[in-house]
Scaffold this motif. Structure first.
Motif, PDB file in Angstrom:
ATOM      1  N   TYR A 200      58.253  45.198  26.992  1.00  0.00           N
ATOM      2  CA  TYR A 200      59.273  46.162  27.400  1.00  0.00           C
ATOM      3  C   TYR A 200      58.783  46.904  28.638  1.00  0.00           C
ATOM      4  CZ  TYR A 200      62.371  50.190  27.399  1.00  0.00           C
ATOM      5  OH  TYR A 200      63.279  51.170  27.770  1.00  0.00           O
ATOM      6  N   LYS A 201      59.607  46.976  29.654  1.00  0.00           N
ATOM      7  CA  LYS A 201      59.274  47.626  30.912  1.00  0.00           C
ATOM      8  C   LYS A 201      59.389  49.139  30.761  1.00  0.00           C
ATOM      9  CE  LYS A 201      60.883  47.896  35.734  1.00  0.00           C
ATOM     10  NZ  LYS A 201      61.899  47.382  36.693  1.00  0.00           N
ATOM     11  N   LEU A 202      58.241  49.829  30.797  1.00  0.00           N
ATOM     12  CA  LEU A 202      58.242  51.282  30.711  1.00  0.00           C
ATOM     13  C   LEU A 202      58.594  51.921  32.045  1.00  0.00           C
ATOM     14  CD1 LEU A 202      55.044  51.890  28.547  1.00  0.00           C
ATOM     15  CD2 LEU A 202      57.437  52.032  27.810  1.00  0.00           C
ATOM     16  N   ASN A 203      58.002  51.414  33.112  1.00  0.00           N
ATOM     17  CA  ASN A 203      58.303  51.858  34.465  1.00  0.00           C
ATOM     18  C   ASN A 203      57.845  50.754  35.420  1.00  0.00           C
ATOM     19  OD1 ASN A 203      55.483  52.231  34.846  1.00  0.00           O
ATOM     20  ND2 ASN A 203      55.635  54.303  34.024  1.00  0.00           N
ATOM     21  N   LYS A 204      57.762  51.052  36.688  1.00  0.00           N
ATOM     22  CA  LYS A 204      57.454  49.998  37.650  1.00  0.00           C
ATOM     23  C   LYS A 204      56.045  49.421  37.471  1.00  0.00           C
ATOM     24  CE  LYS A 204      55.631  52.859  41.435  1.00  0.00           C
ATOM     25  NZ  LYS A 204      55.761  53.189  42.864  1.00  0.00           N
ATOM     26  N   SER A 205      55.163  50.189  36.846  1.00  0.00           N
ATOM     27  CA  SER A 205      53.768  49.749  36.762  1.00  0.00           C
ATOM     28  C   SER A 205      53.289  49.402  35.355  1.00  0.00           C
ATOM     29  CB  SER A 205      52.840  50.830  37.334  1.00  0.00           C
ATOM     30  OG  SER A 205      53.117  51.074  38.696  1.00  0.00           O
ATOM     31  N   PHE A 206      54.016  49.806  34.311  1.00  0.00           N
ATOM     32  CA  PHE A 206      53.530  49.625  32.944  1.00  0.00           C
ATOM     33  C   PHE A 206      54.536  48.855  32.084  1.00  0.00           C
ATOM     34  CE2 PHE A 206      50.870  53.175  34.238  1.00  0.00           C
ATOM     35  CZ  PHE A 206      49.658  52.882  33.632  1.00  0.00           C
ATOM     36  N   ASP A 207      53.987  47.971  31.236  1.00  0.00           N
ATOM     37  CA  ASP A 207      54.754  47.284  30.193  1.00  0.00           C
ATOM     38  C   ASP A 207      54.153  47.630  28.841  1.00  0.00           C
ATOM     39  OD1 ASP A 207      56.479  46.020  31.922  1.00  0.00           O
ATOM     40  OD2 ASP A 207      55.345  44.150  31.987  1.00  0.00           O
ATOM     41  N   LEU A 208      55.010  47.714  27.834  1.00  0.00           N
ATOM     42  CA  LEU A 208      54.577  47.882  26.447  1.00  0.00           C
ATOM     43  C   LEU A 208      54.853  46.576  25.716  1.00  0.00           C
ATOM     44  CD1 LEU A 208      53.569  49.854  24.214  1.00  0.00           C
ATOM     45  CD2 LEU A 208      55.985  50.338  23.737  1.00  0.00           C
ATOM     46  N   GLY A 209      53.874  46.076  24.976  1.00  0.00           N
ATOM     47  CA  GLY A 209      54.035  44.798  24.306  1.00  0.00           C
ATOM     48  C   GLY A 209      53.857  44.896  22.805  1.00  0.00           C
ATOM     49  N   LEU A 210      54.574  44.033  22.083  1.00  0.00           N
ATOM     50  CA  LEU A 210      54.423  43.858  20.637  1.00  0.00           C
ATOM     51  C   LEU A 210      54.228  42.371  20.391  1.00  0.00           C
ATOM     52  CD1 LEU A 210      54.524  44.832  17.690  1.00  0.00           C
ATOM     53  CD2 LEU A 210      57.023  44.537  17.782  1.00  0.00           C
ATOM     54  N   GLU A 211      53.158  42.006  19.688  1.00  0.00           N
ATOM     55  CA  GLU A 211      52.809  40.591  19.583  1.00  0.00           C
ATOM     56  C   GLU A 211      52.219  40.258  18.225  1.00  0.00           C
ATOM     57  OE1 GLU A 211      50.941  38.533  23.028  1.00  0.00           O
ATOM     58  OE2 GLU A 211      49.256  38.219  21.642  1.00  0.00           O
ATOM     59  N   ILE A 212      52.481  39.038  17.767  1.00  0.00           N
ATOM     60  CA  ILE A 212      51.844  38.501  16.575  1.00  0.00           C
ATOM     61  C   ILE A 212      51.292  37.121  16.921  1.00  0.00           C
ATOM     62  CG2 ILE A 212      54.063  37.625  15.723  1.00  0.00           C
ATOM     63  CD1 ILE A 212      52.944  37.969  12.880  1.00  0.00           C
ATOM     64  N   GLY A 213      50.044  36.876  16.534  1.00  0.00           N
ATOM     65  CA  GLY A 213      49.413  35.606  16.870  1.00  0.00           C
ATOM     66  C   GLY A 213      48.573  35.081  15.725  1.00  0.00           C
ATOM     67  N   TRP A 214      48.717  33.794  15.456  1.00  0.00           N
ATOM     68  CA  TRP A 214      47.930  33.114  14.435  1.00  0.00           C
ATOM     69  C   TRP A 214      46.763  32.393  15.088  1.00  0.00           C
ATOM     70  CZ3 TRP A 214      53.120  33.668  14.344  1.00  0.00           C
ATOM     71  CH2 TRP A 214      53.706  34.171  13.165  1.00  0.00           C
ATOM     72  N   ARG A 215      45.662  32.287  14.362  1.00  0.00           N
ATOM     73  CA  ARG A 215      44.504  31.521  14.822  1.00  0.00           C
ATOM     74  C   ARG A 215      44.222  30.412  13.816  1.00  0.00           C
ATOM     75  NH1 ARG A 215      45.956  35.819  17.868  1.00  0.00           N
ATOM     76  NH2 ARG A 215      44.391  36.350  19.446  1.00  0.00           N
ATOM     77  N   LYS A 216      44.471  29.186  14.249  1.00  0.00           N
ATOM     78  CA  LYS A 216      44.128  28.020  13.432  1.00  0.00           C
ATOM     79  C   LYS A 216      42.666  27.684  13.695  1.00  0.00           C
ATOM     80  CE  LYS A 216      44.169  23.985  11.357  1.00  0.00           C
ATOM     81  NZ  LYS A 216      42.695  23.808  11.398  1.00  0.00           N
ATOM     82  N   THR A 217      41.803  27.925  12.693  1.00  0.00           N
ATOM     83  CA  THR A 217      40.390  27.644  12.866  1.00  0.00           C
ATOM     84  C   THR A 217      40.067  26.251  12.320  1.00  0.00           C
ATOM     85  OG1 THR A 217      39.508  28.429  10.738  1.00  0.00           O
ATOM     86  CG2 THR A 217      40.011  30.097  12.417  1.00  0.00           C
ATOM     87  N   PHE A 218      38.817  25.857  12.502  1.00  0.00           N
ATOM     88  CA  PHE A 218      38.360  24.562  12.022  1.00  0.00           C
ATOM     89  C   PHE A 218      37.163  24.736  11.090  1.00  0.00           C
ATOM     90  CE2 PHE A 218      40.571  23.994  15.991  1.00  0.00           C
ATOM     91  CZ  PHE A 218      41.436  22.950  15.694  1.00  0.00           C
TER      92      PHE A 218
END
Length: 296
Positions: A200-218
């Motif tokens: 999400y664009k907060l202003n010209k210089s900053f973004d706010l992010g929301l993320e989910i990530g999985w790690r498939k290990t071995f």
């Protein structure tokens, strides 16, 4: 499940590569830019010491913090490459995760295992925006969903709580007889990170992010639990007794079972362990320096 996830990850990576080749020529260097970011995340794991032996099972109360730093280069309307370095912890405890009134969970309750594992991860992923931006960073969309996939290397070191309340590194103990077989698992491992998020664009210089990530290990040893108890006490490293047989029950009456006997089953999932990172990030855009053309 493994084949499906591997195929999905392969398709995402192929999409990133094809899209980058097709669009890089249409995106001038004047529109490319870099970002740096910090993230505060929640970390969980899927493995043997969870409420149920499935990838979808995790204990919310076992969530632990994770922090990270990122650097990302945007070089096409939809494509960026991101490098990251993060540190976090995963935990598990049979006494809290397994319900002794559930016949399917009683095995894990009687096993009475616990662990914590601090993980340091370095990753490189390709990021594919679902909404393209052919303009410069000032005219980027306000809201951008995206997916990502890549590769990572991480260092881990599972530890268990002994009878004296101290955390002891488990890998050197050879709790499943690795001392005799020489088949010890490594503390440096690779994983395949993938997932999605929104910016999400907060202003010209900053973004706010929301993320989910999985790690498939071995590896199946993020929790130091995988196969069977060691069949011979002499195969244990000295000092490992508290993780063998009845000793792991800490003397609790009624917890002894065939599950914690010499050579008995210790792990049950028969799957490699996973971990998942979910959180918020703040990203700062490094405004590109544009050189004015020289006229003669």
């Amino acid at each position: 499940m493994k084949k499906f996830l591997t195929l999905t990850l392969s398709l995402v990576l192929a999409l990133v590569l094809v899209s980058s080749q097709a669009s890089a020529q249409q995106f001038s260097k004047r529109k490319q830019y870099n970002t740096v970011g910090v993230s505060l995340n929640a970390m969980n794991y899927f493995g043997d010491i969870t409420p149920k032996p499935s990838i979808a099972s995790f204990r919310f109360a076992a969530t632990r913090p994770n922090i990270g730093l990122t650097f990302m280069h945007r070089f096409a309307p939809r494509i960026s490459v991101r490098g990251s370095l993060s540190y976090g912890r995963i935990t598990g405890d049979d006494a809290k995760a397994a319900d002794d009134t559930d016949p399917e969970a009683r095995y894990r309750f009687n096993r009475n295992m616990n662990f914590r594992n601090d993980i340091v991860e370095g990753a490189v992923v390709g990021v594919f925006d679902l909404i393209e931006n052919r303009n410069n960073y000032l005219k980027r969309p306000d809201f951008v969903p995206y997916v990502f996939a890549g590769v990572a290397a991480f260092h881990h070191n599972p530890k268990g709580l002994d009878q004296n309340g101290n955390y002891i590194a488990l890998q050197p103990l050879g709790t499943e007889g690795q001392r005799a077989t020489g088949d010890q698992y490594g503390l440096w491992q690779f994983s395949l990170p993938f997932g999605g998020g929104v910016r999400y664009k907060l202003n010209k210089s900053f973004d706010l992010g929301l993320e989910i990530g999985w790690r498939k290990t071995f590896t199946d040893y993020l929790d130091d639990v995988s196969t069977n108890y060691v069949a011979n006490r002499n195969d244990l490293t000295p000092g490992a007794a508290q993780y063998f047989g009845y000793d792991i029950t800490k003397g609790i009456d009624g917890t002894y079972s065939t599950a914690n006997q010499a050579g008995g089953q210790r792990g049950k999932s028969n799957e490699d362990d996973w971990y998942i990172v979910t959180g918020l990030s703040v990203n700062y855009i490094l405004a590109p320096r544009i050189k004015s053309p020289k006229f003669r």
